[in-house]
Design an enzyme around this catalytic site. Structure first.
Site, short mmCIF file in Angstrom:
data_model
loop_
_atom_site.label_atom_id
_atom_site.label_comp_id
_atom_site.label_asym_id
_atom_site.label_seq_id
_atom_site.Cartn_x
_atom_site.Cartn_y
_atom_site.Cartn_z
N MET A 1 0.80 -1.22 0.00
CA MET A 1 0.00 0.00 0.00
C MET A 1 0.83 1.27 0.00
SD MET A 1 -1.28 0.28 3.97
CE MET A 1 -1.58 2.03 3.80
N LYS B 1 5.65 7.08 5.57
CA LYS B 1 4.95 6.11 4.72
C LYS B 1 4.07 6.88 3.77
CE LYS B 1 3.98 2.07 6.18
NZ LYS B 1 3.49 0.86 6.86
N ASP C 1 -3.94 -6.91 11.29
CA ASP C 1 -2.91 -7.35 10.34
C ASP C 1 -1.60 -7.66 11.07
OD1 ASP C 1 -1.34 -6.05 7.31
OD2 ASP C 1 -2.01 -8.08 7.84
#
Length: 693
Positions: free
Chosen positions: A21, A39, A133
């Site tokens: 992602m 990020k 996750d």
């Protein structure tokens, strides 16, 4: 993006990672001079507005987490179509990389890592955040084997978007819980199942289920039994096997009921296996524990059998027989006893002297050595690096300092409009400095925003209400005129917030003002940049009354022009409202109105009554402060505009501060106040009456 600056603050230095992602960059925070990880979302995510809103909301929620085993989120930002998250930069490697390098990890190391992950999950679950996750890719391991779990909350944002992206799903499906694989509600129990998979992989070097497609792997999580961990590694203790099996139960209710319970079971297993708690021993010593236990067993004294005892008894009997055979050679038993006593006495005296000499020599040798060791221990106290605790809660900061063997000392608690109550504002010594263990880290805690009690404004006119609000460091908000038969026009009949409630400093108070029936409200005309004569004509045409007239010197406007007025332009007023104006003047301020002062009125209007002119200007004072103890120095000015901080900074003892401050007021009236505060304590206050020359 290398070399670019995001948010006017973060300078991109190099790419350090790629994911399904996002791309991860190493950057420098130019404001705080520290490395950060950024990020940056891939472009395919930037076009989905619903996803972006969910992503930013979840990231901000995760930013509230504060735990030693959670990667801190510092900032969330956007530049054009580029969306990014600024995170704590961790020097180390992912748990996935560690497993790929070493294969099966030692049992002790696997338990220590799992305990820290459980602690991080417990903190997140207590804050109503489910990770969704958990996998080795999202777990960073520092050089000293500290765990940092990242991407809390972000997985929830991508859960709906990632199901169509095979690369993303394939990276996570090995760690899916059965309820995730079947699309059911995901709870904290799902995180514990994923942690069980991670623990299984650390111990065996492989995940339990493999397959050609994500669907095939997900199906195994739902239907297939977990392959026996003992078949892949027989040396795993039974306590650890039971923990893995319980965490990987198909039904959520059969797993651990909380991350805290799983953390406790892991710690108990570690304690039983190695006879020590995992937080009391470094990793480099753990592998030698089992070996040391085996060596201790071989050194235990062996049991003496009956044959050995009998042989010793026979030997003693033989000695007695020999003594009896030679006894006749002695003349008298009393001589024997006398000789024996004498010999024993001499032997005892000799032994005592030898022992005394030995003790004296031992003291002479050991005492200096003992003193040297004690002095060395006192002088050679180990050093540790001070962690950054700014922005942490008091409890989290204390926990982090305890782990580093440092003390926690609250130096002061101060009001702060931006930092919540109980959070650390500053620390001394600063982060990343090396200090001796047991050193106290002095902190300043926030007391949150300063709360003000709203005054009772009912029954006052608008001018009186403004003065009351200014005295309380509050502001007048929206005005609404309401027809009333019971209250005189121009009086306040309702306010919000209500009187005597506590609000933050600077809060705006909305007012409802009475007006006569059939009276219409209209917008206040703009009088600025007009002459005083023109302004008075406009007021007369709108049935408004002239109130106070203030004079301000050194204006860029010509003399007798309106600089400002109250109520301001475009605010709601009714007929009969009083309007105060401030006009420009040239030359030096006057202590009294000058009869020769031009009014801007025609000569034939000389019989018109002119209100008294009150001279208005800036009052200033140079403030000199010698700091007598460390803390936060704040200088506050209170004038006609209300209360406002003009200086605020942390200082050490002995610092000297010199600053010119001031505010607007009327000549000859002590209406500008200067206050000096130290950590919430008022040190001094002065009132200024004269306008500065």
């Amino acid at each position: 993006m290398i070399g670019e600056i995001l948010g006017n603050r973060y300078q991109i230095e190099k790419l350090i990672g790629e994911g399904g992602m996002a791309l991860v960059y190493l950057a420098k925070d130019n404001l705080l001079d520290r490395p950060v990880a950024i990020k940056v979302l891939r472009p395919e995510y930037s076009s989905d507005q619903e996803f972006l809103e969910r992503f930013q909301r979840e990231a901000k929620s995760a930013a509230k987490l504060c735990h030693p085993n959670v990667v801190n989120i510092y900032d969330v930002g956007q530049r054009g179509n580029t969306y990014y998250i600024v995170m704590e930069y961790i020097e180390g490697k992912s748990l996935k990389e560690l497993i790929q390098e070493q294969g099966q990890l030692p049992v002790d190391l696997s338990l220590k890592i799992a305990i820290q992950i459980s602690s991080a999950l417990n903190h997140a679950h207590n804050n109503l955040i489910v990770h969704r996750d958990i996998k080795p890719h999202n777990i960073m391991i520092t050089k000293d084997y500290r765990v940092k779990v990242m991407d809390f909350g972000i997985a929830r944002a991508i859960s709906s978007a990632s199901i169509t992206r095979t690369g993303v799903v394939l990276g996570s499906v090995h760690y899916f819980s059965p309820e995730q694989a079947t699309g059911k509600e995901v709870t904290s129990a799902s995180d514990l199942y994923s942690l069980g998979i991670v623990l299984y992989e650390m111990l065996t070097g492989k995940v339990p289920f493999e397959g050609d497609t994500p669907v095939g792997i997900a199906y195994q999580h739902v239907q297939a039994e977990i392959p026996s961990i003992l078949e892949k590694r027989p040396d795993i203790p039974l306590d650890v096997v039971n923990i893995v099996n319980k965490a990987l139960a198909k039904k959520p209710e059969d797993r651990f009921q909380s991350a805290l319970e799983m953390e406790q079971k892991l710690s108990e297993a570690f304690n039983r296996i190695y006879n020590i708690t995992p937080d009391k021993i470094p990793y480099t010593q753990i592998n030698h524990l089992a070996k040391k236990e085996n060596e201790q067993k071989t050194d235990e004294p062996r049991a003496i059998d009956a044959t050995t005892i009998k042989a010793k008894a026979n030997a003693n009997n033989d000695s007695t027989m020999v003594f009896d055979q030679t006894q006749h050679a002695l003349r008298d038993e009393r001589d024997i006893l006398s000789m024996s006593k004498k010999d024993n006495k001499e032997e005892k005296s000799s032994t005592n002297k030898t022992a005394l000499k030995f003790i004296l020599i031992l003291l002479l040798v050991m005492l200096p050595l003992y003193l040297v060791l004690k002095v060395s221990m006192f002088l050679n106290v180990p050093e540790v690096v001070v962690p950054n605790i700014i922005g942490l809660t008091q409890d989290s900061a204390q926990t982090l300092l305890d782990r580093e063997r440092l003390g926690f000392e609250i130096e002061a608690e101060v009001f702060d409009p931006d930092i919540p109550k109980g959070y650390v504002i500053s620390q001394q010594p600063a982060a990343d400095r090396k200090v001796k263990v047991n050193r106290n880290i002095r902190v300043i805690l926030s007391k949150g925003p300063e709360l003000i009690v709203v005054p009772d404004l009912l029954g006052l006119d608008i001018r009186e209400a403004q003065v009351e609000l200014q005295n309380k460091a509050l502001e007048a908000g929206e005005r609404e005129y309401v027809e009333s038969d019971d209250v005189l026009p121009g009086k306040i009949i309702e306010q919000f917030p209500e009187a005597f409630t506590e609000v933050e400093k600077g809060t705006k108070v909305s007012l409802k003002i009475s007006k006569a029936p059939l009276t219409t409200t209209f917008l206040m005309p703009d009088l600025t940049r007009r002459t005083r004569y023109e302004a008075e004509l406009i007021l007369s045409q709108n049935n408004l009354e002239l109130g106070e007239v203030y004079t301000q010197y050194d204006s860029f406007l010509p003399e007798n022009y309106v600089i400002d007025h109250n109520p301001p332009a475009n605010s709601e007023v009714v007929e009969g409202s009083i309007v105060d104006i401030t006009i420009s003047a040239k030359g030096e301020p006057l202590s009294k109105p000058d009869s020769s002062l031009s009014t801007g009125l025609p000569e034939d209007n000389s019989d018109l009554t002119i209100p008294e002119i009150r001279i208005r200007g800036r009052k200033e004072r140079e403030v000199s402060i010698l700091v007598t103890r460390p803390g936060v120095i704040k200088i506050v000015v209170i004038d006609e505009k209300g209360s406002h901080d003009v200086y605020r900074a942390e200082h050490r003892e002995g610092d000297f501060i010199q600053k010119v401050v001031g505010g607007m007021g009327i000549q000859g009236i002590p209406d500008v106040f200067i206050q000096v505060w130290l950590d919430g304590d008022l040190l001094n206050e002065v009132a200024l009456a004269d306008i500065s020359q």
